[in-house]
Design a protein around this motif. Sequence first.
Motif, PDB file in Angstrom:
ATOM      1  N   VAL A 192       8.610  -3.645   1.229  1.00  0.00           N
ATOM      2  CA  VAL A 192       7.173  -3.282   1.993  1.00  0.00           C
ATOM      3  C   VAL A 192       7.298  -1.132   1.442  1.00  0.00           C
ATOM      4  CG1 VAL A 192       6.742  -2.760   3.699  1.00  0.00           C
ATOM      5  CG2 VAL A 192       7.495  -4.609   3.365  1.00  0.00           C
ATOM      6  N   THR A 193       6.775  -0.552   1.003  1.00  0.00           N
ATOM      7  CA  THR A 193       6.566   0.450   0.781  1.00  0.00           C
ATOM      8  C   THR A 193       5.156   1.990   1.046  1.00  0.00           C
ATOM      9  OG1 THR A 193       5.259  -0.106  -1.249  1.00  0.00           O
ATOM     10  CG2 THR A 193       7.584   0.521  -1.696  1.00  0.00           C
ATOM     11  N   THR A 194       5.457   2.883   1.366  1.00  0.00           N
ATOM     12  CA  THR A 194       3.943   3.256   2.110  1.00  0.00           C
ATOM     13  C   THR A 194       4.191   4.707   0.422  1.00  0.00           C
ATOM     14  OG1 THR A 194       2.243   4.104   3.034  1.00  0.00           O
ATOM     15  CG2 THR A 194       4.729   4.283   3.368  1.00  0.00           C
ATOM     16  N   GLY A 195       3.194   5.760   0.987  1.00  0.00           N
ATOM     17  CA  GLY A 195       3.263   6.787   0.308  1.00  0.00           C
ATOM     18  C   GLY A 195       3.530   7.470   1.695  1.00  0.00           C
ATOM     19  N   TYR A 196       3.839   8.937   1.315  1.00  0.00           N
ATOM     20  CA  TYR A 196       4.287  10.152   2.865  1.00  0.00           C
ATOM     21  C   TYR A 196       4.543  11.962   2.005  1.00  0.00           C
ATOM     22  CZ  TYR A 196       9.016  11.321   1.313  1.00  0.00           C
ATOM     23  OH  TYR A 196       9.896  11.656   0.689  1.00  0.00           O
ATOM     24  N   GLY A 197       3.931  12.114   2.617  1.00  0.00           N
ATOM     25  CA  GLY A 197       3.992  13.558   2.408  1.00  0.00           C
ATOM     26  C   GLY A 197       3.546  14.699   3.310  1.00  0.00           C
ATOM     27  N   ALA A 198       3.208  15.730   2.651  1.00  0.00           N
ATOM     28  CA  ALA A 198       2.942  16.933   3.944  1.00  0.00           C
ATOM     29  C   ALA A 198       1.814  16.995   3.977  1.00  0.00           C
ATOM     30  CB  ALA A 198       3.318  18.592   3.603  1.00  0.00           C
ATOM     31  N   GLY A 199       0.886  16.923   5.318  1.00  0.00           N
ATOM     32  CA  GLY A 199      -0.744  17.132   5.227  1.00  0.00           C
ATOM     33  C   GLY A 199      -1.209  15.939   4.819  1.00  0.00           C
ATOM     34  N   SER A 200      -2.338  16.197   3.925  1.00  0.00           N
ATOM     35  CA  SER A 200      -3.170  15.461   3.275  1.00  0.00           C
ATOM     36  C   SER A 200      -3.283  14.966   2.003  1.00  0.00           C
ATOM     37  CB  SER A 200      -4.582  15.964   4.048  1.00  0.00           C
ATOM     38  OG  SER A 200      -5.020  16.882   2.634  1.00  0.00           O
ATOM     39  N   ASP A 201      -1.718  15.550   1.750  1.00  0.00           N
ATOM     40  CA  ASP A 201      -1.168  15.523   0.015  1.00  0.00           C
ATOM     41  C   ASP A 201       0.054  14.592   0.125  1.00  0.00           C
ATOM     42  OD1 ASP A 201      -2.805  17.433  -0.577  1.00  0.00           O
ATOM     43  OD2 ASP A 201      -1.450  18.451  -0.768  1.00  0.00           O
ATOM     44  N   LEU A 202      -0.082  13.541  -0.424  1.00  0.00           N
ATOM     45  CA  LEU A 202       0.462  12.195  -0.591  1.00  0.00           C
ATOM     46  C   LEU A 202       1.564  12.676  -1.819  1.00  0.00           C
ATOM     47  CD1 LEU A 202      -1.148   8.847  -1.029  1.00  0.00           C
ATOM     48  CD2 LEU A 202       0.441   9.850   1.275  1.00  0.00           C
ATOM     49  N   VAL A 203       2.849  13.068  -1.716  1.00  0.00           N
ATOM     50  CA  VAL A 203       3.867  14.052  -2.357  1.00  0.00           C
ATOM     51  C   VAL A 203       4.651  12.958  -2.823  1.00  0.00           C
ATOM     52  CG1 VAL A 203       3.699  16.156  -1.882  1.00  0.00           C
ATOM     53  CG2 VAL A 203       4.736  14.640  -0.437  1.00  0.00           C
ATOM     54  N   ALA A 204       4.946  11.505  -2.291  1.00  0.00           N
ATOM     55  CA  ALA A 204       6.327  10.583  -2.016  1.00  0.00           C
ATOM     56  C   ALA A 204       6.435   9.467  -2.126  1.00  0.00           C
ATOM     57  CB  ALA A 204       7.444  11.046  -2.029  1.00  0.00           C
ATOM     58  N   GLY A 205       6.875   8.158  -2.232  1.00  0.00           N
ATOM     59  CA  GLY A 205       7.151   7.124  -1.686  1.00  0.00           C
ATOM     60  C   GLY A 205       8.464   6.433  -0.789  1.00  0.00           C
ATOM     61  N   LEU A 206       7.858   6.365  -0.093  1.00  0.00           N
ATOM     62  CA  LEU A 206       9.491   5.701   0.628  1.00  0.00           C
ATOM     63  C   LEU A 206       9.267   3.909   1.441  1.00  0.00           C
ATOM     64  CD1 LEU A 206       8.683   4.978   4.123  1.00  0.00           C
ATOM     65  CD2 LEU A 206       9.333   7.562   4.163  1.00  0.00           C
ATOM     66  N   GLY A 207      10.081   3.255   1.065  1.00  0.00           N
ATOM     67  CA  GLY A 207       9.688   2.368   1.555  1.00  0.00           C
ATOM     68  C   GLY A 207      11.026   1.094   2.242  1.00  0.00           C
ATOM     69  N   VAL A 208      11.121  -0.105   2.017  1.00  0.00           N
ATOM     70  CA  VAL A 208      12.894  -0.930   1.785  1.00  0.00           C
ATOM     71  C   VAL A 208      12.613  -2.224   1.211  1.00  0.00           C
ATOM     72  CG1 VAL A 208      13.071  -0.286   5.052  1.00  0.00           C
ATOM     73  CG2 VAL A 208      12.061  -2.560   3.683  1.00  0.00           C
ATOM     74  N   VAL A 209      13.337  -2.491   0.677  1.00  0.00           N
ATOM     75  CA  VAL A 209      13.688  -3.511   0.493  1.00  0.00           C
ATOM     76  C   VAL A 209      15.010  -4.954   0.802  1.00  0.00           C
ATOM     77  CG1 VAL A 209      15.272  -4.643  -1.900  1.00  0.00           C
ATOM     78  CG2 VAL A 209      14.297  -2.060  -2.009  1.00  0.00           C
ATOM     79  N   GLY A 210      14.214  -6.029   0.702  1.00  0.00           N
ATOM     80  CA  GLY A 210      14.955  -6.892   1.644  1.00  0.00           C
ATOM     81  C   GLY A 210      14.971  -8.652   0.922  1.00  0.00           C
ATOM     82  N   PRO A 211      14.937  -8.895   1.449  1.00  0.00           N
ATOM     83  CA  PRO A 211      15.244 -10.261   1.586  1.00  0.00           C
ATOM     84  C   PRO A 211      13.783 -10.778   1.481  1.00  0.00           C
ATOM     85  CG  PRO A 211      15.789 -10.835   3.754  1.00  0.00           C
ATOM     86  CD  PRO A 211      16.429  -9.247   2.966  1.00  0.00           C
ATOM     87  N   THR A 212      13.288 -11.713   0.454  1.00  0.00           N
ATOM     88  CA  THR A 212      11.846 -12.436   0.842  1.00  0.00           C
ATOM     89  C   THR A 212      11.961 -12.662   2.794  1.00  0.00           C
ATOM     90  OG1 THR A 212      12.226 -14.861   0.096  1.00  0.00           O
ATOM     91  CG2 THR A 212      10.887 -12.639  -1.751  1.00  0.00           C
ATOM     92  N   ARG A 213      13.092 -13.286   2.825  1.00  0.00           N
ATOM     93  CA  ARG A 213      12.557 -13.663   4.335  1.00  0.00           C
ATOM     94  C   ARG A 213      12.948 -13.192   5.351  1.00  0.00           C
ATOM     95  NH1 ARG A 213      16.103 -15.200   8.469  1.00  0.00           N
ATOM     96  NH2 ARG A 213      18.252 -14.238   7.520  1.00  0.00           N
ATOM     97  N   MET A 214      11.736 -12.444   5.977  1.00  0.00           N
ATOM     98  CA  MET A 214      11.865 -11.112   6.743  1.00  0.00           C
ATOM     99  C   MET A 214      11.339 -10.696   7.123  1.00  0.00           C
ATOM    100  SD  MET A 214      10.380  -7.097   4.221  1.00  0.00           S
ATOM    101  CE  MET A 214      12.085  -7.309   3.406  1.00  0.00           C
TER     102      MET A 214
END
Lengths: 343, 343
Positions: free
Chosen positions: B299-321
């Motif tokens: 499950v991932t999404t972008g994040y960043g300062a202001g309106s510019d997206l600068v990077a991504g973050l998220g998690v990795v887990g079992p499909t049974r999540m």
Amino acid sequence: MSEDRRLRVLRAIVQDYVQTSEPVGSKALLDRHQLGVSAATVRNDMAALEEEGLIAAPHTSAGRIPTDAGYRVFVDRLSQVKPMSPAEQRAIGHLLEGAVDLDDVVDRTVRLLASLTRQVAVVQYPSLSRSSVRHVELVPIGGPRLLVVLITTTGRVEQRVVDVGTDLLTDDGEATLATLRTELNAATGGRVLADASTELASVPDRLDPTVREVCRAVVTALEDSLVEEREERVVLAGTANLARAGADFTQSIGPVLEALEEHVVLLRLLGTVAEQGGTLAVRIGHENPYAGLQSTSMVTTGYGAGSDLVAGLGVVGPTRMDYPSTMAAVRAVATYVSRILAD
Amino acid sequence: MSEDRRLRVLRAIVQDYVQTSEPVGSKALLDRHQLGVSAATVRNDMAALEEEGLIAAPHTSAGRIPTDAGYRVFVDRLSQVKPMSPAEQRAIGHLLEGAVDLDDVVDRTVRLLASLTRQVAVVQYPSLSRSSVRHVELVPIGGPRLLVVLITTTGRVEQRVVDVGTDLLTDDGEATLATLRTELNAATGGRVLADASTELASVPDRLDPTVREVCRAVVTALEDSLVEEREERVVLAGTANLARAGADFTQSIGPVLEALEEHVVLLRLLGTVAEQGGTLAVRIGHENPYAGLQSTSMVTTGYGAGSDLVAGLGVVGPTRMDYPSTMAAVRAVATYVSRILAD
DNA sequence: GGTTGGCACTCTCGCCGTCAGAGTGCCAAT
DNA sequence: ATTGGCACTCTGACGGCGAGAGTGCCAACC
């Protein structure tokens, strides 16, 4: 019952067990090693070794496996570091030569160590507190804000933004900065970080009162950079190797993974060893002060540029580890990376 | 056989299976959900769902478990992101407020995300190629060597040592440097890195031939810093959570750990998502292009300062999540860290 | 005294048959 | 389309059994 032969038996047990990962019995020992005595004799010796706490039997009718103490004796008295083949040596050197900057050196080192030993490799970033100052730079970045940059002999760059109270993007400001640059570099240049820190304290007092406040702010920021242990970093590689050796860990690999994420712990473990010369340190099982790592062994050593040790590196693996090879790999990698950093 | 109820059955199956991690049968479903129909009816629906490939039975006489496709339908049509409690929200904000610099922000973020979701958290460092240039500094460091420092709006500092051929620690040299500083900052200041890179190309040609060579060397170094994707970094936390959920992975956690060490792979997975607005992306099992991660969901999404997206973050887990909770946590953390970075 | 062969003993591990339980699929009735 | 009923199947736990490995001990030997 010769002491000598008993130790040879211990060595044979360790070697066999490391290779097969199965408890080794008296008979198996005779097949694989020329001990020149009978199984019954070996059994007597084994009983004695068990009495001494160097080996143990998982259950009545299985072979013996070494205890932590048994491995300790093996490492201290019964083994010698296995030299690396010329081919391996060349491969190590070659791989590390290709690095383009400090990050790359560390990255390559940790991966190399993990793949050489097939275990978890841990490399500490060359530590600020043991390297020395190459240069201090001050950059005004608008308004009253000043960027303080610290460059160390290990190529590491630390920066801090300081609010100095007055706008320095003026002619006066530039003059002030020039003075500060000169003073700060004179006070710290070439010094080991700890020394630089003490030296810094007296700088503001030597200066004209008008710039003293600005200077104090800068000095505070620099000292932050100097002492902040938080800035020490470790890099890991090869954690997947833990899965391979899963059965070796008492419970599961969970606690080990947890411990490995506590970088502070790893730093402490690497730190104590970086201090004492180029010697290898081996922590076996319960010798490790951290509970999560008591089902593992660590082989660590210091490395760094020139004669100054600046950081530690090593591997973490199951206590059932090929110590001679692992120790050789750790030592070789430390030697090579130190050589690279010497530039 | 109403389509509607069949989907309610699917949702119930997913929820139960996620919670108990055991195949769920028709009877268990009735106990835990008010479906208002009999077990036989549920069985018919289940047979239909199995036909459609949304659930599967491990063996003849066990309950059903969702397939990747089943989870997909659940995520897309049957669930809504579970809002976080005010207490959690406050905790997140509070924890992230305390960060002292970029490294600390990233570090806290990744740990927070791992502990909130009890899964493996992945955070990409704010990416150079999407942030912009704040300042370029040139520092002569003895002989013909020059340190080129690039400071970005995200607070990141990149440095390169360049051999410029001539000694710059002279009055002439200092004058040259001053010119270069002005020119380079004019060409790049405030620009997004990609733009800065194209702008840089023309700088040497505008200058006096005597310094053109020096300039070219510096520009090359800067462009290196700008484009090097290798400099993108990801940080992980919570790998120990994999051990907890061990049984969920088809074989063992080995391949997953291996995949997680391939930071390049993670960057690519995070990268594709950082581009498309603030939406959450969910990759379920085999939807993931990388073999090592096909027993996991991301499950991932972008994040960043202001309106510019600068990077991504998220998690990795079992499909049974627990998708709703995980998605909520990822979104909340992204929102907060973006807010922090906006300063 | 150290070493050896022999022997009885113990423990684990894999195998197999059995059995209870859970869950399904299907069918006829509504 | 839904429901109750029923026969069927498969897993997983349990227990007994036998083979194999390895030990400990003892009496004999050099």
